[in-house]
Design a protein around this motif. Structure first.
Motif, PDB file in Angstrom:
ATOM      1  N   GLY A  21       1.077  -1.125  -0.072  1.00  0.00           N
ATOM      2  CA  GLY A  21       0.046  -0.059  -0.097  1.00  0.00           C
ATOM      3  C   GLY A  21       0.752   1.300   0.095  1.00  0.00           C
ATOM      4  O   GLY A  21       1.934   1.524   0.711  1.00  0.00           O
ATOM      5  N   LYS A  22       0.557   2.289  -0.636  1.00  0.00           N
ATOM      6  CA  LYS A  22       1.306   3.486  -0.972  1.00  0.00           C
ATOM      7  C   LYS A  22      -0.075   4.753  -0.425  1.00  0.00           C
ATOM      8  O   LYS A  22      -1.001   4.582  -0.973  1.00  0.00           O
ATOM      9  CB  LYS A  22       1.517   3.962  -2.251  1.00  0.00           C
ATOM     10  N   ARG A  23       0.634   5.559   0.299  1.00  0.00           N
ATOM     11  CA  ARG A  23       0.110   6.993   0.691  1.00  0.00           C
ATOM     12  C   ARG A  23       0.209   7.838  -0.619  1.00  0.00           C
ATOM     13  O   ARG A  23      -0.411   8.703  -0.500  1.00  0.00           O
ATOM     14  CB  ARG A  23       0.406   7.179   1.987  1.00  0.00           C
ATOM     15  N   ASN A  24       1.360   7.639  -1.096  1.00  0.00           N
ATOM     16  CA  ASN A  24       1.642   8.662  -2.320  1.00  0.00           C
ATOM     17  C   ASN A  24       2.222   7.772  -3.357  1.00  0.00           C
ATOM     18  O   ASN A  24       3.186   7.181  -3.380  1.00  0.00           O
ATOM     19  CB  ASN A  24       2.830   9.493  -2.044  1.00  0.00           C
ATOM     20  N   SER A 172       7.249  10.466   7.501  1.00  0.00           N
ATOM     21  CA  SER A 172       6.278  11.296   7.776  1.00  0.00           C
ATOM     22  C   SER A 172       5.945  12.519   6.883  1.00  0.00           C
ATOM     23  O   SER A 172       5.042  13.188   6.731  1.00  0.00           O
ATOM     24  CB  SER A 172       6.039  11.755   9.211  1.00  0.00           C
ATOM     25  N   ASP A 173       7.030  12.600   6.033  1.00  0.00           N
ATOM     26  CA  ASP A 173       7.296  13.893   5.216  1.00  0.00           C
ATOM     27  C   ASP A 173       6.552  13.505   3.779  1.00  0.00           C
ATOM     28  O   ASP A 173       7.183  12.615   2.967  1.00  0.00           O
ATOM     29  CB  ASP A 173       8.600  14.162   4.949  1.00  0.00           C
ATOM     30  N   ASP A 174       5.322  13.884   3.664  1.00  0.00           N
ATOM     31  CA  ASP A 174       4.485  13.616   2.575  1.00  0.00           C
ATOM     32  C   ASP A 174       4.714  14.452   1.558  1.00  0.00           C
ATOM     33  O   ASP A 174       4.372  14.211   0.191  1.00  0.00           O
ATOM     34  CB  ASP A 174       3.142  13.618   2.553  1.00  0.00           C
ATOM     35  N   GLN A 178      11.694  12.816   1.999  1.00  0.00           N
ATOM     36  CA  GLN A 178      13.157  12.518   2.127  1.00  0.00           C
ATOM     37  C   GLN A 178      13.275  11.842   3.688  1.00  0.00           C
ATOM     38  O   GLN A 178      14.537  11.335   3.832  1.00  0.00           O
ATOM     39  CB  GLN A 178      13.946  13.725   2.376  1.00  0.00           C
ATOM     40  N   ASP A 179      12.372  11.395   4.296  1.00  0.00           N
ATOM     41  CA  ASP A 179      12.597  10.517   5.488  1.00  0.00           C
ATOM     42  C   ASP A 179      11.962   8.948   5.227  1.00  0.00           C
ATOM     43  O   ASP A 179      11.957   8.306   6.438  1.00  0.00           O
ATOM     44  CB  ASP A 179      11.901  11.032   6.893  1.00  0.00           C
ATOM     45  N   SER A 180      11.708   8.698   4.217  1.00  0.00           N
ATOM     46  CA  SER A 180      11.000   7.323   3.912  1.00  0.00           C
ATOM     47  C   SER A 180      12.227   6.687   3.060  1.00  0.00           C
ATOM     48  O   SER A 180      12.186   6.838   1.831  1.00  0.00           O
ATOM     49  CB  SER A 180       9.971   7.541   2.819  1.00  0.00           C
ATOM     50  N   LYS A 181      13.117   5.870   3.888  1.00  0.00           N
ATOM     51  CA  LYS A 181      14.207   5.408   3.294  1.00  0.00           C
ATOM     52  C   LYS A 181      14.625   4.108   3.947  1.00  0.00           C
ATOM     53  O   LYS A 181      13.972   3.958   5.127  1.00  0.00           O
ATOM     54  CB  LYS A 181      15.545   6.221   3.423  1.00  0.00           C
ATOM     55  N   ALA A 182      15.700   3.431   3.624  1.00  0.00           N
ATOM     56  CA  ALA A 182      15.953   2.152   4.222  1.00  0.00           C
ATOM     57  C   ALA A 182      17.200   2.361   5.174  1.00  0.00           C
ATOM     58  O   ALA A 182      17.994   3.368   5.365  1.00  0.00           O
ATOM     59  CB  ALA A 182      16.835   1.334   3.121  1.00  0.00           C
ATOM     60  N   ARG A 183      17.035   1.431   6.232  1.00  0.00           N
ATOM     61  CA  ARG A 183      18.016   1.473   7.427  1.00  0.00           C
ATOM     62  C   ARG A 183      18.619   0.253   7.689  1.00  0.00           C
ATOM     63  O   ARG A 183      17.736  -0.868   7.949  1.00  0.00           O
ATOM     64  CB  ARG A 183      17.410   2.206   8.372  1.00  0.00           C
ATOM     65  N   GLN A 184      19.736  -0.085   7.933  1.00  0.00           N
ATOM     66  CA  GLN A 184      20.364  -1.421   8.121  1.00  0.00           C
ATOM     67  C   GLN A 184      20.114  -1.674   9.544  1.00  0.00           C
ATOM     68  O   GLN A 184      20.539  -0.969  10.557  1.00  0.00           O
ATOM     69  CB  GLN A 184      21.763  -1.545   7.789  1.00  0.00           C
TER      70      GLN A 184
END
Length: 395
Positions: A21-24, A172-174, A178-184
């Motif tokens: 599901g995508k919100r954008n 949360s930046d729609d 820029q804060d929707s990213k991967a993290r190990q």
């Protein structure tokens, strides 16, 4: 004349907490965070060569030997344009660097496994593409920063920019994403005993693509709203804790519960979406009965948007699980794990009646792999483009 070229490979990742599901839609921002295990590139990988040259008349991409159109405004176009933008900024900040950002690029990519068959080919493919361009352009961006661009190609591709255990934080930046990213969460060296047995139930292209399926689910499923608001946040915290402490029993239960709920959400979509089939469900019954024999689960099934089962297990238990799968799903070719052939067998106390024995070919193949590393830079000898910048092999 200088050749500006790089060849890389990127891994498949299989989610334990599912992205659905995508919100954008344009920025590919998810409705919930997710977490995956990166699988070894020794078994499953996408390899990509990218070259920039002033003689190229247009950007061009070949996937598995066939031209894959780069449509204006499409995902490929977005990723390539973003990488060129980063190179242009790099050249502006470093005037002595060669001016190659304006050159057209030729990109050739090859998957060593079926595309669009529920084995996350788009994830490894876009990760390899972004990483190859990053190396071609000698960019200083970190894998986390590159994951922002890979996400624009295929959401789960952002997780294939790391090895080990990887979260995709929804952010949360729609506006910019820029804060929707991967993290190990943990490197592959943290829990090297984590292995996977992939049961290839069907290697054909699936009937409902992930993109269209997600769109329907977001619009029509009430269960999805419950999932993203009340279920996933606590599951993400719990599974990260289980990975940190190497508690396989907890990891397994969370993984299986989340797979179940993802497919329940697909069923709750209107019209409903069926990704699993009778073989998929038989494997669930078999793994459930196997886990009943021990105090803690020793195997964890999970299914993405397709019928193929991925069974996570620790090294000491993989052979027994493979024996069990072979008992119900005989193979035309022998299965070898750890250098030794696996023979069909049931563990003591196993209730044979939980599933019927299927004919050869019901499970088309077994792939044994393990947790693995992130993208690799490959040598020039492994390049997929010839001296003229066209694929060495065409379909």
């Amino acid at each position: 004349m200088t050749i500006y070229q790089a060849t890389t490979s990127a891994p498949v990742n299989i989610a334990c907490i599912k992205y659905w599901g995508k919100r954008n839609e344009s920025l590919i921002l998810p409705t919930n965070s997710s977490l995956s295990v990166t699988l070894s590139q020794d078994n499953l990988r996408s390899t990509t060569t990218a070259r920039a040259d002033p003689s190229f008349t247009a950007d061009c991409l070949w996937l598995n030997g066939k031209v894959d159109p780069i449509k204006a405004g499409g995902r490929l176009h977005t990723c390539i344009s973003e990488m060129k933008r980063l190179r242009a900024a790099f050249e502006a900040a470093n005037p002595n660097q060669p001016k190659i950002a304006s050159f057209n690029v030729h990109i050739c990519s090859f998957n060593n496994f079926p595309t669009a068959a529920g084995l996350a080919s788009s994830a490894s493919g876009f990760a390899a593409l972004v990483y190859a361009l990053a190396k071609l352009y000698a960019l200083p961006q970190t894998p986390e920063e590159l994951s922002l661009i890979a996400r624009r190609g295929s959401g789960s591709a952002c997780r294939s920019l790391f090895g080990g255990f990887v979260a995709w934080d929804m952010g949360s930046d729609d506006v910019t994403g820029q804060d929707s990213k991967a993290r190990q969460v943990a490197p592959e060296s943290h829990w090297p005993e984590m292995e996977a047995l992939i049961c290839v139930v069907n290697d054909a292209k699936k009937g409902t693509s992930s993109t269209s399926g997600m769109q329907r689910t977001v619009v029509t499923s009430a269960l999805l709203q419950h999932r993203i608001g009340s279920v996933v946040p606590s599951r993400m915290a719990d599974i990260e804790s289980a990975i940190a402490d190497k508690r396989f029993g907890d990891f397994a239960e969370i993984t299986m519960r989340d797979s179940n709920q993802f497919h329940a959400v697909a069923l709750d979509t209107y019209p409903p979406i069926f990704y699993m089939n009778d073989v998929s469900r038989a494997i669930i019954a078999i793994i459930t009965e196997y886990n009943r024999l021990s105090e803690q689960p020793k195997a964890a099934y999970t299914y993405d948007a397709g019928p193929n089962a991925v069974i996570y297990a620790l090294t000491p238990n993989v052979r027994e699980i493979a024996q069990l799968i072979l008992y119900y799903f005989p193979q035309a070719e022998k299965v070898v794990i750890g250098g030794q052939e696996v023979q069909a067998a049931l563990p003591e106390g196993f209730n044979e009646a939980v599933a019927k024995r299927w004919e050869v070919g019901s499970v088309k193949g077994l792939i044994h792999t393990r947790v693995g590393d992130g993208p690799r830079v490959l040598s020039d000898s492994e390049a997929l483009l010839d001296a003229q910048g066209v694929p060495k092999t065409l379909a």
